[in-house]
Design a protein around this motif. Structure first.
Motif, PDB file in Angstrom:
ATOM      1  N   SER A  50       0.807  -1.221   0.000  1.00  0.00           N
ATOM      2  CA  SER A  50       0.000   0.000   0.000  1.00  0.00           C
ATOM      3  C   SER A  50       0.840   1.271   0.000  1.00  0.00           C
ATOM      4  N   PHE A  51       2.010   1.214   0.636  1.00  0.00           N
ATOM      5  CA  PHE A  51       2.827   2.424   0.779  1.00  0.00           C
ATOM      6  C   PHE A  51       3.800   2.603  -0.381  1.00  0.00           C
ATOM      7  N   LYS A  52       3.951   1.597  -1.205  1.00  0.00           N
ATOM      8  CA  LYS A  52       4.952   1.629  -2.277  1.00  0.00           C
ATOM      9  C   LYS A  52       4.804   2.860  -3.165  1.00  0.00           C
ATOM     10  N   GLY A  53       3.595   3.165  -3.602  1.00  0.00           N
ATOM     11  CA  GLY A  53       3.392   4.290  -4.512  1.00  0.00           C
ATOM     12  C   GLY A  53       3.845   5.614  -3.909  1.00  0.00           C
ATOM     13  N   ALA A  54       3.404   5.873  -2.675  1.00  0.00           N
ATOM     14  CA  ALA A  54       3.786   7.130  -2.012  1.00  0.00           C
ATOM     15  C   ALA A  54       5.288   7.183  -1.773  1.00  0.00           C
ATOM     16  N   ALA A  55       5.868   6.054  -1.351  1.00  0.00           N
ATOM     17  CA  ALA A  55       7.308   6.012  -1.070  1.00  0.00           C
ATOM     18  C   ALA A  55       8.125   6.303  -2.320  1.00  0.00           C
ATOM     19  N   GLN A  56       7.717   5.744  -3.446  1.00  0.00           N
ATOM     20  CA  GLN A  56       8.478   5.943  -4.684  1.00  0.00           C
ATOM     21  C   GLN A  56       8.345   7.369  -5.213  1.00  0.00           C
ATOM     22  N   ILE A  57       7.186   7.991  -5.036  1.00  0.00           N
ATOM     23  CA  ILE A  57       7.017   9.388  -5.447  1.00  0.00           C
ATOM     24  C   ILE A  57       7.949  10.281  -4.633  1.00  0.00           C
ATOM     25  N   LEU A  58       7.949  10.071  -3.331  1.00  0.00           N
ATOM     26  CA  LEU A  58       8.788  10.889  -2.448  1.00  0.00           C
ATOM     27  C   LEU A  58      10.273  10.694  -2.749  1.00  0.00           C
ATOM     28  N   GLU A  59      10.658   9.439  -3.046  1.00  0.00           N
ATOM     29  CA  GLU A  59      12.075   9.131  -3.271  1.00  0.00           C
ATOM     30  C   GLU A  59      12.545   9.632  -4.644  1.00  0.00           C
ATOM     31  N   ARG A  60      11.716   9.450  -5.655  1.00  0.00           N
ATOM     32  CA  ARG A  60      12.094   9.859  -7.012  1.00  0.00           C
ATOM     33  C   ARG A  60      12.336  11.366  -7.096  1.00  0.00           C
ATOM     34  N   LYS A  61      11.547  12.131  -6.374  1.00  0.00           N
ATOM     35  CA  LYS A  61      11.641  13.584  -6.445  1.00  0.00           C
ATOM     36  C   LYS A  61      12.586  14.161  -5.397  1.00  0.00           C
ATOM     37  N   GLY A  62      13.261  13.297  -4.655  1.00  0.00           N
ATOM     38  CA  GLY A  62      14.277  13.763  -3.722  1.00  0.00           C
ATOM     39  C   GLY A  62      13.747  14.333  -2.420  1.00  0.00           C
ATOM     40  N   TYR A  63      12.466  14.101  -2.127  1.00  0.00           N
ATOM     41  CA  TYR A  63      11.916  14.612  -0.873  1.00  0.00           C
ATOM     42  C   TYR A  63      12.377  13.779   0.325  1.00  0.00           C
ATOM     43  N   THR A  64      12.678  12.515   0.084  1.00  0.00           N
ATOM     44  CA  THR A  64      13.060  11.622   1.174  1.00  0.00           C
ATOM     45  C   THR A  64      14.325  10.853   0.817  1.00  0.00           C
ATOM     46  N   GLN A  65      14.931  10.287   1.849  1.00  0.00           N
ATOM     47  CA  GLN A  65      16.030   9.339   1.675  1.00  0.00           C
ATOM     48  C   GLN A  65      15.695   8.121   2.520  1.00  0.00           C
ATOM     49  N   PHE A  66      15.361   7.038   1.854  1.00  0.00           N
ATOM     50  CA  PHE A  66      14.882   5.832   2.527  1.00  0.00           C
ATOM     51  C   PHE A  66      15.971   4.764   2.548  1.00  0.00           C
ATOM     52  N   THR A  67      16.035   4.022   3.674  1.00  0.00           N
ATOM     53  CA  THR A  67      16.969   2.903   3.797  1.00  0.00           C
ATOM     54  C   THR A  67      16.279   1.751   4.518  1.00  0.00           C
ATOM     55  N   PRO A  68      16.255   0.555   3.925  1.00  0.00           N
ATOM     56  CA  PRO A  68      15.713  -0.604   4.634  1.00  0.00           C
ATOM     57  C   PRO A  68      16.790  -1.260   5.492  1.00  0.00           C
ATOM     58  N   HIS A  69      16.375  -1.874   6.592  1.00  0.00           N
ATOM     59  CA  HIS A  69      17.313  -2.563   7.476  1.00  0.00           C
ATOM     60  C   HIS A  69      16.711  -3.892   7.929  1.00  0.00           C
ATOM     61  N   TYR A  70      17.611  -4.793   8.400  1.00  0.00           N
ATOM     62  CA  TYR A  70      17.190  -6.129   8.825  1.00  0.00           C
ATOM     63  C   TYR A  70      17.920  -6.499  10.112  1.00  0.00           C
ATOM     64  N   ILE A  71      17.154  -7.004  11.063  1.00  0.00           N
ATOM     65  CA  ILE A  71      17.733  -7.408  12.347  1.00  0.00           C
ATOM     66  C   ILE A  71      18.255  -8.840  12.260  1.00  0.00           C
ATOM     67  N   THR A  72      19.459  -9.042  12.755  1.00  0.00           N
ATOM     68  CA  THR A  72      19.991 -10.407  12.908  1.00  0.00           C
ATOM     69  C   THR A  72      20.621 -10.527  14.293  1.00  0.00           C
ATOM     70  N   TRP A  73      20.785 -11.769  14.743  1.00  0.00           N
ATOM     71  CA  TRP A  73      21.471 -12.044  16.010  1.00  0.00           C
ATOM     72  C   TRP A  73      22.690 -12.919  15.702  1.00  0.00           C
ATOM     73  N   TYR A  74      23.498 -13.176  16.716  1.00  0.00           N
ATOM     74  CA  TYR A  74      24.595 -14.116  16.496  1.00  0.00           C
ATOM     75  C   TYR A  74      24.514 -15.229  17.546  1.00  0.00           C
ATOM     76  N   CYS A  75      25.096 -16.338  17.200  1.00  0.00           N
ATOM     77  CA  CYS A  75      25.055 -17.515  18.062  1.00  0.00           C
ATOM     78  C   CYS A  75      26.308 -17.541  18.949  1.00  0.00           C
ATOM     79  N   PRO A  76      26.150 -17.690  20.266  1.00  0.00           N
ATOM     80  CA  PRO A  76      27.334 -17.787  21.141  1.00  0.00           C
ATOM     81  C   PRO A  76      28.240 -18.937  20.717  1.00  0.00           C
ATOM     82  N   GLU A  77      29.514 -18.741  20.904  1.00  0.00           N
ATOM     83  CA  GLU A  77      30.505 -19.711  20.437  1.00  0.00           C
ATOM     84  C   GLU A  77      30.269 -21.097  21.006  1.00  0.00           C
ATOM     85  N   ALA A  78      29.758 -21.179  22.225  1.00  0.00           N
ATOM     86  CA  ALA A  78      29.560 -22.482  22.878  1.00  0.00           C
ATOM     87  C   ALA A  78      28.512 -23.335  22.183  1.00  0.00           C
ATOM     88  N   PHE A  79      27.629 -22.685  21.355  1.00  0.00           N
ATOM     89  CA  PHE A  79      26.534 -23.427  20.724  1.00  0.00           C
ATOM     90  C   PHE A  79      26.664 -23.503  19.206  1.00  0.00           C
TER      91      PHE A  79
END
Length: 628
Positions: free
Chosen positions: A215-244
């Motif tokens: 639903s937000f794709k259209g608005a996001a692309q309009i804002l980004e194409r015209k330089g009104y916004t600067q968008f960055t996606p991010h992803y959360i990850t964890w790490y496994c302790p060495e013992a496991f």
């Protein structure tokens, strides 16, 4: 206590994330102003709930109601025959509810169904404010969660006690919830990031992320194409302790030897997709954005995540590299660059992209640690509220500096144009269709405009005046101007420091009027005895009696015969001067001729002594034949 606080438990099955030990979760707040009664007047802080729709960039005024029954709002108020709907002309109702016994979201849902415009939850103990969040995952499938639209806020125990006391004393408690400064708005560009997940098998929360991206794709692309916004996606990850590292759980949930892990989608290690499948796809999405951004088309990320969600769902067993590559190729992004970015998930080394993602999870400045999925960060502040197109767009629009918002922020779906009613109380020139009212996302601003390169100056409320060069081109600079009998006079001068001054021949304020001066009546012209004066618009005409001629320089009349004699005498003088000039020219010519002849004869005489001339006889040569 069954409410879920706004802090994600830092446990991934048995895998702990060490940064949670030093993590800093920031409770996002907005302003709450009590306007009555007098003893309670003041500004207080309240914590924005992580559900519903906070009115970012706006305000909401209401009167507080504390119910006699169902004070914790854990039951439907219809069962108590109670309604909080405001009557026509009355203020909206803010429901005050006590904390405890049920989820925060259920309290908000019951308040909304009861007609309340907002809910204030009073804490039950003296402590720093917390963020009210959605229920734990096992209760996250309640169908009402995505239907909550009213804003919610947690207030301190002391404020809650004071409000209840005032209401028991029959005082009306009016409150203004203010979100105008909840998000910073320093400049003309909004920088925002979305912490998300490619997993589509985590229940309603994953479904809402996918629907939001669509639903937000259209608005996001309009804002980004015209330089009104600067968008960055991010992803959360964890790490496994060495013992496991050698455990089955870590091997199924992690890549790069336990460095980057994600929960199992079905929370079942024996079936379906594993956590490492999610990590790899998250990495692929992050790399897609990196490559698309480097090619100058970062907005293609929205196409990729929505297309992948439709074409490659887990439910259809298409959540794999092959399907992802087809989507990438269909969007024209370099597949080899993305594959190079993803690298080898089995390698015992760090992946630069995922390492950067882990580093970015740690809060910096005003932004706290990212510990909840999904999380939207706007201008370094974490957004609170549900992931809804309208709500998020309002929040992003509140991040623009006033008067710099793009048109999409000023549409009817997002905000009300206050300039349409009574011109917002600002200055206006209806004749030239010029106004000082500027519609902004936070409300109207009375600011003198710039029209066709001409700047208007003034307070914006009662007065605006054109200034600088070319100011007279716009509505004549607000000065008087009139045309009669083909003549036009103006009181405008390009130099704004001179204001509006009536031109010569007129008097007045130069703005509203300039009246013609009757030079004849006021005796400022044609003062000679024989002069006759006739007033004209903006000037005057002088004439003389008896055929005399008026000389304006001397303000006098002279007879026509005198003028003729003067003309004749002047003609004679001119003739004499002409003759003298002719005599002088002739004398000069004779003088030049005589000088020339004299010089020629002298030269010939001198030369004759040394050589024969053409007009002389041959001179005999004398030769000596004698002895030396």
């Amino acid at each position: 206590m069954r409410e879920k606080l706004g802090i994600l438990v830092c446990v991934l099955v048995f895998v702990s994330w060490s940064s949670c030990v030093v993590g800093r979760f920031v409770v996002e707040k907005n302003s709450l102003k009590v306007t009555s009664p007098n003893p309670l007047k003041g500004v207080y802080e309240c914590a924005i709930g992580n559900f519903g729709v906070p009115q970012y960039g706006g305000t909401l005024v209401g009167t507080v109601v504390y119910p006699q029954a169902n004070q914790k709002a854990c039951k439907n108020f219809e069962d108590f025959s109670v309604s909080f709907k405001s009557k026509p002309g009355g203020l909206p109702t803010f429901l005050l509810a006590d904390r405890g016994d049920c989820f925060f979201t259920l309290k908000a849902w019951n308040a909304q169904n009861g007609g309340a415009a907002a809910i204030l939850v009073a804490d039950d103990k003296f402590e720093p404010l917390i963020t009210m969040d959605n229920p734990e995952e096992e209760n996250a499938d309640a169908d009402y969660l995505q239907k909550i639209t009213i804003p919610s806020a947690l207030i301190s125990k002391s404020l809650g006690d004071s409000i209840r006391k005032a209401l028991s004393d029959k005082d009306m408690v009016n409150i203004k919830l203010d979100w105008t400064e909840a998000l910073p708005h320093p400049d003309e560009r909004v920088e925002y990031e979305l912490w998300t997940n490619s997993n589509d098998e985590c229940g309603p929360k994953c479904d809402s992320q996918i629907e939001f991206a669509k639903s937000f794709k259209g608005a996001a692309q309009i804002l980004e194409r015209k330089g009104y916004t600067q968008f960055t996606p991010h992803y959360i990850t964890w790490y496994c302790p060495e013992a496991f590292l050698v455990s089955k759980q870590c091997k199924s949930q992690c890549i790069n030897h336990g460095r980057y892990c994600a929960p199992d989608p079905e929370q079942d290690f024996s079936r379906g997709y594993d956590g490492k499948d999610v990590v790899i796809q998250n990495l692929r999405q992050a790399c897609f954005f990196k490559v698309a951004n480097e090619s100058g088309k970062p907005w293609l990320w929205w196409d990729y995540v929505t297309d992948f969600g439709i074409r490659c769902p887990m439910k259809e067993k298409k959540y794999n590299e092959e399907c992802a590559n087809k989507v990438i190729e269909s969007l024209g992004v370099d597949l080899k660059n993305i594959q190079s970015c993803v690298g080898d998930p089995g390698a015992d080394k760090e992946n630069p992209v995922l390492k950067a993602e882990q580093d970015a999870q740690i809060g910096k400045g005003s932004r706290g640690d990212v510990t909840i999925l999904p999380t939207l960060v706007i201008n370094q502040r974490q957004y609170r509220g549900k992931l809804d197109k309208g709500a998020v767009l309002k929040a992003i629009c509140s991040g623009f500096q006033e008067t710099t918002e793009p048109a999409i922020c000023l549409s009817e779906d997002v905000e009300t144009n206050e300039c349409l009613e009574n011109n917002g109380g600002c200055w206006q020139d209806k004749t030239a269709n010029i106004t000082a009212c500027q519609d902004t996302f936070r409300g109207r601003v009375c600011e003198c405009p710039i029209v066709q390169g001409v700047k208007f100056v003034g307070d914006g409320y009662t007065h605006c005046q054109a200034s600088g060069p070319l100011r007279c081109e716009i509505n004549n600079g607000g000065c008087w101007k009139q045309t009669q009998n083909g003549k036009t006079y103006s009181a405008c001068v390009d130099d704004h420091t001179k204001g509006c001054n009536c031109p010569p021949g007129f008097k007045g304020d130069g703005v509203n009027s300039c009246e013609d001066i009757n030079e004849c009546k006021e005796k400022v012209a044609c003062q000679c005895s024989d002069c006759k004066c006739k007033n004209t618009w903006g000037s005057y005409d002088c004439s003389c009696n008896g055929g005399s001629i008026y000389m304006q320089e001397h303000d006098t009349c002279i007879s026509a015969t005198v003028e003729s004699s003067v003309r004749l005498s002047m003609g004679g003088i001119f003739f004499i001067i002409l003759c003298l000039a002719a005599v002088g020219v002739c004398a000069y010519a004779v003088y030049k001729y005589r000088i020339r002849r004299y010089m020629d004869s002298e030269i010939r005489a001198i030369m004759a002594q040394y050589m024969p001339l053409d007009n002389q006889g041959e001179i005999p040569t004398h030769v000596s034949h004698g002895n030396i």
